[in-house]
Every structure is written in C-alpha cells, then in structure tokens.
Design a protein around this motif. Structure first.
Motif, PDB file in Angstrom:
ATOM      1  N   SER A   1       0.830  -1.211   0.000  1.00  0.00           N
ATOM      2  CA  SER A   1       0.000   0.000   0.000  1.00  0.00           C
ATOM      3  C   SER A   1       0.861   1.256   0.000  1.00  0.00           C
ATOM      4  O   SER A   1       0.540   2.244  -0.679  1.00  0.00           O
ATOM      5  CB  SER A   1      -0.926   0.001   1.220  1.00  0.00           C
ATOM      6  OG  SER A   1      -1.834  -1.080   1.179  1.00  0.00           O
ATOM      7  N   LEU A   2       1.945   1.219   0.758  1.00  0.00           N
ATOM      8  CA  LEU A   2       2.848   2.372   0.802  1.00  0.00           C
ATOM      9  C   LEU A   2       3.484   2.620  -0.553  1.00  0.00           C
ATOM     10  O   LEU A   2       3.541   3.755  -1.032  1.00  0.00           O
ATOM     11  CB  LEU A   2       3.922   2.145   1.870  1.00  0.00           C
ATOM     12  CG  LEU A   2       4.971   3.254   2.014  1.00  0.00           C
ATOM     13  CD1 LEU A   2       4.322   4.584   2.362  1.00  0.00           C
ATOM     14  CD2 LEU A   2       6.009   2.862   3.077  1.00  0.00           C
ATOM     15  N   ARG A   3       3.951   1.556  -1.191  1.00  0.00           N
ATOM     16  CA  ARG A   3       4.572   1.713  -2.515  1.00  0.00           C
ATOM     17  C   ARG A   3       3.554   2.248  -3.531  1.00  0.00           C
ATOM     18  O   ARG A   3       3.892   3.102  -4.366  1.00  0.00           O
ATOM     19  CB  ARG A   3       5.158   0.388  -2.985  1.00  0.00           C
ATOM     20  CG  ARG A   3       6.342  -0.094  -2.150  1.00  0.00           C
ATOM     21  CD  ARG A   3       7.209  -1.043  -2.934  1.00  0.00           C
ATOM     22  NE  ARG A   3       8.176  -1.732  -2.107  1.00  0.00           N
ATOM     23  CZ  ARG A   3       9.332  -1.218  -1.702  1.00  0.00           C
ATOM     24  NH1 ARG A   3       9.652   0.024  -2.025  1.00  0.00           N
ATOM     25  NH2 ARG A   3      10.173  -1.941  -0.965  1.00  0.00           N
ATOM     26  N   ALA A   4       2.324   1.764  -3.472  1.00  0.00           N
ATOM     27  CA  ALA A   4       1.298   2.237  -4.405  1.00  0.00           C
ATOM     28  C   ALA A   4       1.000   3.715  -4.176  1.00  0.00           C
ATOM     29  O   ALA A   4       0.795   4.478  -5.129  1.00  0.00           O
ATOM     30  CB  ALA A   4       0.021   1.411  -4.235  1.00  0.00           C
ATOM     31  N   LYS A   5       0.982   4.119  -2.923  1.00  0.00           N
ATOM     32  CA  LYS A   5       0.704   5.518  -2.592  1.00  0.00           C
ATOM     33  C   LYS A   5       1.846   6.432  -3.027  1.00  0.00           C
ATOM     34  O   LYS A   5       1.636   7.601  -3.369  1.00  0.00           O
ATOM     35  CB  LYS A   5       0.456   5.634  -1.089  1.00  0.00           C
ATOM     36  CG  LYS A   5      -0.275   6.886  -0.669  1.00  0.00           C
ATOM     37  CD  LYS A   5      -0.787   6.764   0.751  1.00  0.00           C
ATOM     38  CE  LYS A   5      -1.621   7.992   1.105  1.00  0.00           C
ATOM     39  NZ  LYS A   5      -2.238   7.887   2.443  1.00  0.00           N
ATOM     40  N   LEU A   6       3.062   5.906  -3.012  1.00  0.00           N
ATOM     41  CA  LEU A   6       4.232   6.691  -3.399  1.00  0.00           C
ATOM     42  C   LEU A   6       4.439   6.752  -4.908  1.00  0.00           C
ATOM     43  O   LEU A   6       5.148   7.631  -5.407  1.00  0.00           O
ATOM     44  CB  LEU A   6       5.492   6.096  -2.749  1.00  0.00           C
ATOM     45  CG  LEU A   6       5.621   6.255  -1.234  1.00  0.00           C
ATOM     46  CD1 LEU A   6       6.728   5.357  -0.703  1.00  0.00           C
ATOM     47  CD2 LEU A   6       5.878   7.708  -0.850  1.00  0.00           C
ATOM     48  N   ALA A   7       3.838   5.819  -5.631  1.00  0.00           N
ATOM     49  CA  ALA A   7       4.085   5.696  -7.071  1.00  0.00           C
ATOM     50  C   ALA A   7       3.834   6.989  -7.852  1.00  0.00           C
ATOM     51  O   ALA A   7       4.646   7.354  -8.715  1.00  0.00           O
ATOM     52  CB  ALA A   7       3.256   4.550  -7.644  1.00  0.00           C
ATOM     53  N   PRO A   8       2.739   7.723  -7.611  1.00  0.00           N
ATOM     54  CA  PRO A   8       2.517   8.963  -8.380  1.00  0.00           C
ATOM     55  C   PRO A   8       3.602  10.011  -8.168  1.00  0.00           C
ATOM     56  O   PRO A   8       3.745  10.927  -8.987  1.00  0.00           O
ATOM     57  CB  PRO A   8       1.161   9.469  -7.847  1.00  0.00           C
ATOM     58  CG  PRO A   8       0.484   8.254  -7.310  1.00  0.00           C
ATOM     59  CD  PRO A   8       1.582   7.412  -6.748  1.00  0.00           C
ATOM     60  N   HIS A   9       4.374   9.868  -7.084  1.00  0.00           N
ATOM     61  CA  HIS A   9       5.451  10.809  -6.798  1.00  0.00           C
ATOM     62  C   HIS A   9       6.818  10.279  -7.242  1.00  0.00           C
ATOM     63  O   HIS A   9       7.843  10.876  -6.932  1.00  0.00           O
ATOM     64  CB  HIS A   9       5.497  11.118  -5.299  1.00  0.00           C
ATOM     65  CG  HIS A   9       4.188  11.595  -4.732  1.00  0.00           C
ATOM     66  ND1 HIS A   9       3.763  12.898  -4.854  1.00  0.00           N
ATOM     67  CD2 HIS A   9       3.217  10.931  -4.065  1.00  0.00           C
ATOM     68  CE1 HIS A   9       2.579  13.028  -4.264  1.00  0.00           C
ATOM     69  NE2 HIS A   9       2.228  11.847  -3.779  1.00  0.00           N
ATOM     70  N   ASN A  10       6.813   9.134  -7.945  1.00  0.00           N
ATOM     71  CA  ASN A  10       8.052   8.465  -8.367  1.00  0.00           C
ATOM     72  C   ASN A  10       8.944   8.131  -7.173  1.00  0.00           C
ATOM     73  O   ASN A  10      10.172   8.207  -7.251  1.00  0.00           O
ATOM     74  CB  ASN A  10       8.823   9.340  -9.372  1.00  0.00           C
ATOM     75  CG  ASN A  10       8.081   9.509 -10.679  1.00  0.00           C
ATOM     76  OD1 ASN A  10       7.491   8.560 -11.186  1.00  0.00           O
ATOM     77  ND2 ASN A  10       8.091  10.718 -11.218  1.00  0.00           N
ATOM     78  N   LEU A  11       8.322   7.741  -6.073  1.00  0.00           N
ATOM     79  CA  LEU A  11       9.057   7.412  -4.852  1.00  0.00           C
ATOM     80  C   LEU A  11       8.800   5.976  -4.390  1.00  0.00           C
ATOM     81  O   LEU A  11       9.148   5.611  -3.271  1.00  0.00           O
ATOM     82  CB  LEU A  11       8.668   8.380  -3.730  1.00  0.00           C
ATOM     83  CG  LEU A  11       9.094   9.840  -3.901  1.00  0.00           C
ATOM     84  CD1 LEU A  11       8.438  10.707  -2.834  1.00  0.00           C
ATOM     85  CD2 LEU A  11      10.618   9.957  -3.826  1.00  0.00           C
ATOM     86  N   SER A  12       8.211   5.171  -5.256  1.00  0.00           N
ATOM     87  CA  SER A  12       7.839   3.814  -4.841  1.00  0.00           C
ATOM     88  C   SER A  12       9.047   2.920  -4.603  1.00  0.00           C
ATOM     89  O   SER A  12       8.926   1.851  -3.996  1.00  0.00           O
ATOM     90  CB  SER A  12       6.919   3.171  -5.882  1.00  0.00           C
ATOM     91  OG  SER A  12       7.552   3.102  -7.137  1.00  0.00           O
TER      92      SER A  12
END
Length: 397
Positions: free
Chosen positions: A265-276
């Motif tokens: 869930s954290l990686r998915a939430k970070l994905a739009p910020h290119n931080l996954s």
C-alpha cells in the motif's frame, strides 16, 4: 574503455574476475559509473547495488547514551522533545556530528500514532512508556479518535527541517512501529514481560476487535510513513519490536499478511510521486523462525536481531540484511568490538548488508565504543571488499 577476454580471467588493480564458459566484454566506463552512483551508500546497499564499504547506522543512535542528549533531556520531558521540531532536529543531528554514520534517523517515537488517536502516554523513569487508559474492550477501541496525519504534523516538520540541515550529508531514515507492536502497547498500557493481556485478545477474537484495530493501525502506519517520505526521508523502517511474543504460527497468520499489505500500500501511494522505490526496512525482533516469509514481504531490507545467525539468514533471505551485533557487545573492549564486527561481517558478507546492532543502543553505552563500532564496520568491510571478488562478480551474475 572496453576490454574483452577469452581466458576466463580479467585483472584490474587488486581485483580478479573469474569467468567461465563464455566470452565477456567488460565496460570499464560502466563499472566506473556504477561505483560513482550518486545515490547514498546506504540506499545502494539497501537495493543490493554496488558498494565500496558496508554502511552503518544504529537503532536509538539519537539517545540517552550521549552527554549532549542528556543536557537537553534535563530540561524537557521525552514527548515534549518529540513534539518540538527544532529540538528533534538537533537531537537527530547529534550522532551524525559525532560519528561517521551513513544515515540519520529522525528523533521520534513509535507511540506517536496511538497518541494521535487520543491515547495519553507518558515516559516514566525506570519504567518506560505508560498509557493512562489502556484499551480494555471493544468500546474503548470504538472511542479512539480517527487517525489523521494532521495530528502528527510536528513529526513531518521535524523531518523537513532536519533534511534542510543535513544538506544531503547523509540520508534521513523515517520510521513507525508495526501494527502488532502498537496494538500490544495500547492494550497492555506499556511494556510487559509476557504481553498476556494483548495476547488474550488474540486468543479470544470473538470477544475483542482484533482485526479491526490491527487494520486501523496498519492504515495509520502507511499514512505516517508516506508523509515522512514526502517530507524528505530517503529510507523508512518498520519496528515490530514485540513480535518475539507471538508464536511462529501467529506471526505468520496475523503479522505477515499485514506487513505485506502495509508495504504494498505504501509503494502504491508513493508511485505517483516516483518514490515507490524508497527502501523499506523491516525489523521483527524474534522473527528468525520465519525468514522465508519475511523475505516475501516486498521489503528491501530484513533487519536481524542479535539472536539470528546472519550466515543462516543468507540461506533464506534474498534481499539485503541489516544488523546484527548484540548491543551488549559494546560493553566490551575496543579490540573485542573490532573482532566481533569482523566475525559478524565474515558471517553476513559485505554485499547486500547494512551494519547495525541487533536492537537499540542502551543508555549506559560508552559513546567511544559506538565510535569504535562505526569505524570498525567501515574499515573492516573496505578491507574485505578490496580483497574479494564479490562486487565485480555481482556485475555479471
């Protein structure tokens, strides 16, 4: 420069690359680019990339063993410090200014999440954290405030300020307690030798809202880590410090799915910020019985406590390791610490490795011994990597 070889041996400086059964073209320019990777050393180690030495930081490195910390602690309560971004920043930087550590970890506490949900907590001398009104039943759980990151803005302000002060000298690590560890503190009201009150909930789930509370905490953990990363943390760690009190079956059935969900869930939430791809470290104290399950969580680094043999862990963990010297080893002589560091690195290897202790520093640890530990890890790992083929071989495997 490009060098080709048919012989199966490629020599450059002190390095020797052993190659068998096929022709290999070695691009020295590429090798140089990898060695000069702009990412911080600890980030590269977390991702399993090329390193010139093993990076090191310590759990509780910003803490009561430092005389400069004690001076500030005399004037404020523990949670007053946690809620003051300027002081949090100062305390976070103290070990970075004193030692050659490869990361800072934000000065905070795992129990800020229950506090943000309305539970009042104090730190009592020689006792530890104490909740005024622990959770006793389903009504208490329903009465909790809905978690909102707004209530923890002081943490994110401290992260932002600390990153500004660090000026990229070393990366900043953010963290959170794990769902079971937070759950157990909230039910027990503090530390415990048995955690029998919180485990009673697990064995009587028809009477207690176990799943509901663990899900609520898991969602809060995702949001809390997400905000720390958005405000500048380059790595995060999940502390499941009380997981040793779970049976192996409970660990796998109750904890593993939730940790896996938190990470995805954290990686998915970070994905739009290119931080996954932000490295995630998971520390489950007493979790050596489930290394294969931990390896499948999706974390980048599995942190080991001091009871786990890192050589054994390598047989079950494909990701990077962190740890795992016994914190009490720092009571030994400087020479003894160096030898124990060498023994640890001999068993763990220097690739895909982050040096640390197997738990947090104790308040009576001599700061000079901490310096010896940090310097020994750097010096001995540089020596080991310089005399082995590990790093060059990794380019071709």
């Amino acid at each position: 420069a490009v060098v080709s070889t048919q012989s199966g041996h490629y020599g450059r400086g002190d390095h020797l690359l052993l190659i068998s059964n096929y022709k290999v073209t070695v691009n020295i320019t590429l090798y140089t680019m990898v060695m000069n990777n702009p990412d911080p050393l600890i980030v590269r180690a977390a991702r399993g990339e090329i390193v010139e030495r093993v990076p090191v930081w310590l759990m509780r490195q910003a803490g009561r063993y430092l005389p400069e910390f004690k001076e500030i602690f005399k004037q404020h309560s523990f949670f007053e410090l946690c809620k003051n971004p300027e002081l949090c920043c100062e305390l976070t930087l103290q070990p970075v200014n004193r030692f050659n550590v490869d990361a800072a970890i934000i000065f905070s506490d795992i129990l800020v999440i229950p506090q943000a949900m309305g539970m009042k907590c104090t730190l009592k001398a020689n006792v530890g954290p104490c909740f005024e009104e622990p959770l006793r039943n389903a009504e208490d759980v329903k009465a909790l405030d809905e978690f909102s990151v707004i209530n923890l803005q002081y943490v994110y302000d401290a992260v932002k300020l600390t990153c500004e002060k660090l000026k990229k000298r070393v990366p900043l690590i953010g963290f959170s307690g794990g769902p079971w560890t937070l759950f157990s503190y909230m039910v027990e009201g503090g530390t415990s030798k048995t955690y029998s009150k919180s485990k009673k909930w697990l064995y009587q789930q028809s009477s207690y809202p176990v799943s509901e509370l663990l899900t609520t905490l898991s969602n809060a953990i995702v949001d809390h880590l997400y905000q720390q990363i958005l405000h500048g943390c380059e790595l995060v760690q999940i502390f499941e410090s009380n997981s040793e009190y779970l049976t192996p079956a409970m660990f796998r059935e109750l904890l593993i799915p939730r940790l896996s969900s938190i990470i995805s869930s954290l990686r998915a939430k970070l994905a739009p910020h290119n931080l996954s791809n932000t490295p995630i470290i998971v520390f489950c104290k007493g979790g050596a019985h489930s290394l294969t399950h931990l390896d499948g969580l999706g974390a980048d680094v599995i942190a080991l406590d001091w009871t786990c043999d890192p050589e054994l862990a390598r047989d079950f963990v494909s990701h990077s390791l962190q740890g795992n010297l016994d914190p009490c080893a720092l009571y030994g002589s400087h020479d003894n610490i160096r030898q124990r560091v060498r023994d640890m690195l001999t068993r763990s290897g220097c690739r895909r490795m982050i040096g640390n202790l197997g738990h947090g520093l104790y308040p009576d640890t001599d700061p000079d011994k901490v310096g010896t530990f940090v310097d020994a890890l750097h010096e001995i790992s540089e020596e080991m990597l310089g005399s082995s083929n590990e790093e060059l071989q990794s380019l071709y495997t």
